[in-house]
Motif scaffolding. Structure first.
Motif, PDB file in Angstrom:
ATOM      1  N   THR A 262      -2.412  39.243 -10.483  1.00  0.00           N
ATOM      2  CA  THR A 262      -3.766  38.746 -10.291  1.00  0.00           C
ATOM      3  C   THR A 262      -4.023  37.463 -11.064  1.00  0.00           C
ATOM      4  N   LYS A 263      -3.258  37.218 -12.147  1.00  0.00           N
ATOM      5  CA  LYS A 263      -3.421  35.958 -12.867  1.00  0.00           C
ATOM      6  C   LYS A 263      -3.172  34.760 -11.953  1.00  0.00           C
ATOM      7  N   PHE A 264      -2.244  34.934 -11.004  1.00  0.00           N
ATOM      8  CA  PHE A 264      -1.861  33.824 -10.136  1.00  0.00           C
ATOM      9  C   PHE A 264      -2.386  33.996  -8.715  1.00  0.00           C
ATOM     10  N   ASP A 265      -3.230  34.976  -8.503  1.00  0.00           N
ATOM     11  CA  ASP A 265      -3.792  35.206  -7.170  1.00  0.00           C
ATOM     12  C   ASP A 265      -5.032  34.338  -6.999  1.00  0.00           C
ATOM     13  N   VAL A 266      -4.909  33.298  -6.199  1.00  0.00           N
ATOM     14  CA  VAL A 266      -6.037  32.388  -5.986  1.00  0.00           C
ATOM     15  C   VAL A 266      -6.614  32.541  -4.586  1.00  0.00           C
ATOM     16  N   SER A 267      -6.247  33.625  -3.910  1.00  0.00           N
ATOM     17  CA  SER A 267      -6.658  33.786  -2.515  1.00  0.00           C
ATOM     18  C   SER A 267      -8.167  33.876  -2.364  1.00  0.00           C
ATOM     19  N   GLY A 268      -8.858  34.328  -3.396  1.00  0.00           N
ATOM     20  CA  GLY A 268     -10.304  34.455  -3.294  1.00  0.00           C
ATOM     21  C   GLY A 268     -11.070  33.254  -3.822  1.00  0.00           C
ATOM     22  N   LEU A 269     -10.372  32.197  -4.221  1.00  0.00           N
ATOM     23  CA  LEU A 269     -11.036  31.033  -4.800  1.00  0.00           C
ATOM     24  C   LEU A 269     -11.297  29.963  -3.756  1.00  0.00           C
ATOM     25  N   THR A 270     -12.338  29.197  -3.966  1.00  0.00           N
ATOM     26  CA  THR A 270     -12.570  28.015  -3.149  1.00  0.00           C
ATOM     27  C   THR A 270     -11.560  26.940  -3.536  1.00  0.00           C
ATOM     28  N   THR A 271     -11.462  25.896  -2.709  1.00  0.00           N
ATOM     29  CA  THR A 271     -10.551  24.794  -3.032  1.00  0.00           C
ATOM     30  C   THR A 271     -10.932  24.168  -4.357  1.00  0.00           C
ATOM     31  N   GLU A 272     -12.209  23.983  -4.598  1.00  0.00           N
ATOM     32  CA  GLU A 272     -12.661  23.392  -5.858  1.00  0.00           C
ATOM     33  C   GLU A 272     -12.271  24.261  -7.040  1.00  0.00           C
ATOM     34  N   GLN A 273     -12.385  25.570  -6.908  1.00  0.00           N
ATOM     35  CA  GLN A 273     -12.008  26.477  -7.994  1.00  0.00           C
ATOM     36  C   GLN A 273     -10.496  26.464  -8.216  1.00  0.00           C
ATOM     37  N   MET A 274      -9.718  26.408  -7.142  1.00  0.00           N
ATOM     38  CA  MET A 274      -8.270  26.324  -7.276  1.00  0.00           C
ATOM     39  C   MET A 274      -7.862  25.069  -8.038  1.00  0.00           C
TER      40      MET A 274
END
Length: 459
Positions: A262-274
């Motif tokens: 989950t530390k590297f799971d960015v699937s739920g983030l917006t592009t700006e958050q990524m």
């Protein structure tokens, strides 16, 4: 391991519990058997508002500015313990997460773990939601520091409000009679909080709190792995103690693998958050370059909906002339691959950045152009996977200040607010002569090197 694009979930992970920890005996002081960590957190906002309204003292427990899982859980658990055990307290004990609320989704392992334990983000109090300076000026603030022992210069005015310190880093502050300091070089600050709670009255350590502490120690110590160089006998003892009191805690391997993913799971983030999750910024004579780490493969990132609009909005909002993204997909096999993406609406700027990267020799990146669906984005496979972002940054700095100055003049590094250095983007462990490691050990060595720490030091 959870698949990419789906939030990890554990069928065996203990969900929200209102059951108090094992142990019997009469409560003393203000112990509210059955209140539970969840109810304590849910009541924090109302308690804070009531104290402010009535001009009464507030005792804040706060972690460091990176606000990783250890800082968050240590603040929540210690504030809960103090609220439960302090006899006739004058103050309300309020855990504060030392980041703006808008940054909380970037702490993906923290959001996951708290959600699993029934602690909603809406109940948490963040740094931009409490006026610590105003409370201090009014004489209403007491401050306990966890997971750090000195305040940053921006908070220097709060120093005389500090009444206790609990930390696992080297001591940097002077000890004084009015401020008890507990500093021990263990793997996790949560270990020190667990020790404190274990010495308290029976029933204070409830199931939800134990689960949070247990998971945090395992993540920080790399699943108690001696090869990672972080675990100490005290960490092992606290994990064993929690498992003894709560035999149905999920298996250590399950906890560690899930939180590490989950530390590297960015699937739920917006592009700006990524882009903000792991960000560095270089500035040179009115030109500003953002350098982000992205933890999905480049093809997936390039085909995100509304990508160009999001990239343009990100750069416009922060005044960035362009963006370089180092793509380091997280995968189960831990085979390290790197890709680079250069974005700018200014063609001259973009071409100059690309030329600097392509022609670099110290180190040579061995870039191989790959097709991009967008004219304002240039993409590469990076043949030299050992060239970390730390090694690419000097190339970009030199471009910003180099002869001809297509990119500008004197360089200055702009440091954004710190984020947890759970990063695969920095130094590669294969660049050093290291003994064989399991995948978890490799990840931790990467994170340790990224944070500039020697291999055997605590976090």
């Amino acid at each position: 391991m959870p698949g990419r694009g789906r939030a990890p979930h554990l069928g065996a992970w203990p969900g929200p519990s209102r059951v108090v920890a094992a142990g019997t005996g009469r409560a003393r002081g203000r112990i509210r058997i059955g209140a539970g960590m969840e109810r304590f957190v849910e009541g924090n906002r109302a308690a804070l508002q009531e104290r402010i309204q009535h001009h009464q003292e507030v005792h804040v427990v706060m972690g460091n500015e990176a606000c990783d899982l250890d800082s968050t859980v240590s603040a929540l658990a210690l504030a809960y313990f103090l609220a439960q055990t302090s006899p006739a307290p004058k103050a309300a004990f309020i855990p504060v997460l030392n980041i703006p609320r808008a940054d909380f989704p970037l702490r993906t392992e923290t959001t996951f773990l708290l959600q699993e334990q029934g602690i909603p983000a809406a109940s948490l109090i963040f740094r931009d939601e409490i006026d610590l300076a105003g409370l201090h000026r009014a004489g209403l603030l007491s401050l306990t520091l966890v997971d750090h022992n000195v305040l940053p210069s921006t908070d220097a005015a709060l120093e005389d409000a500090v009444v206790e310190v609990l930390d696992h880093r080297p001591l940097e502050r002077a000890r004084g009679p009015g401020c008890p300091v507990t500093v021990a070089l263990v793997g996790s600050c949560a270990t020190l909080v667990t020790e404190r709670m274990a010495q308290g009255p029976p029933g204070v350590l409830d199931r939800a709190t134990a689960t949070l502490l247990h998971a945090t120690i395992l993540l920080d110590s790399i699943n108690l792995s001696p090869a990672a160089g972080k675990v100490t006998p005290r960490d092992v003892a606290c994990v064993s103690l929690l498992e003894e009191r709560f035999p149905d805690l999920p298996a250590r391997d399950t906890i560690f693998r899930t939180l590490q993913a989950t530390k590297f799971d960015v699937s739920g983030l917006t592009t700006e958050q990524m882009l903000r999750k792991d960000l560095k910024v270089l500035s040179g004579d009115e030109l500003v370059l953002a350098i982000s780490a992205i933890y999905v493969d480049l093809e997936t990132f390039l085909h995100r909906p509304s990508l160009l609009q999001d990239l343009d909005a990100f750069c416009q909002a922060q005044g960035y002339t362009g963006l370089v993204a180092m793509i380091v997909p997280y995968n189960e096999s831990n085979v390290l691959t790197r890709q680079l993406m250069v974005y700018s609406q200014h063609e001259t700027f973009r071409n100059a950045v690309c030329r600097a990267l392509e022609e670099a020799t110290t180190p040579a990146l061995h870039l191989q152009p790959i097709p991009s669906p967008w004219s304002c984005i240039t993409a590469y496979n990076q043949g030299n996977a050992l060239a970390s972002r730390k090694k690419v940054l000097p190339i970009l700095r030199a471009a910003l200040v180099g002869p001809g100055a297509a990119l500008g003049g004197a360089e200055e590094e702009v440091v954004p607010p710190p984020t947890p250095m759970n990063s695969l983007v920095e130094e590669c462990p294969l660049a050093q002569a290291v003994p064989p490691l399991c995948p978890q050990d490799v990840l931790e060595r990467v994170s340790r090197i990224a944070a500039g720490q020697p291999p055997g030091s605590p976090k």
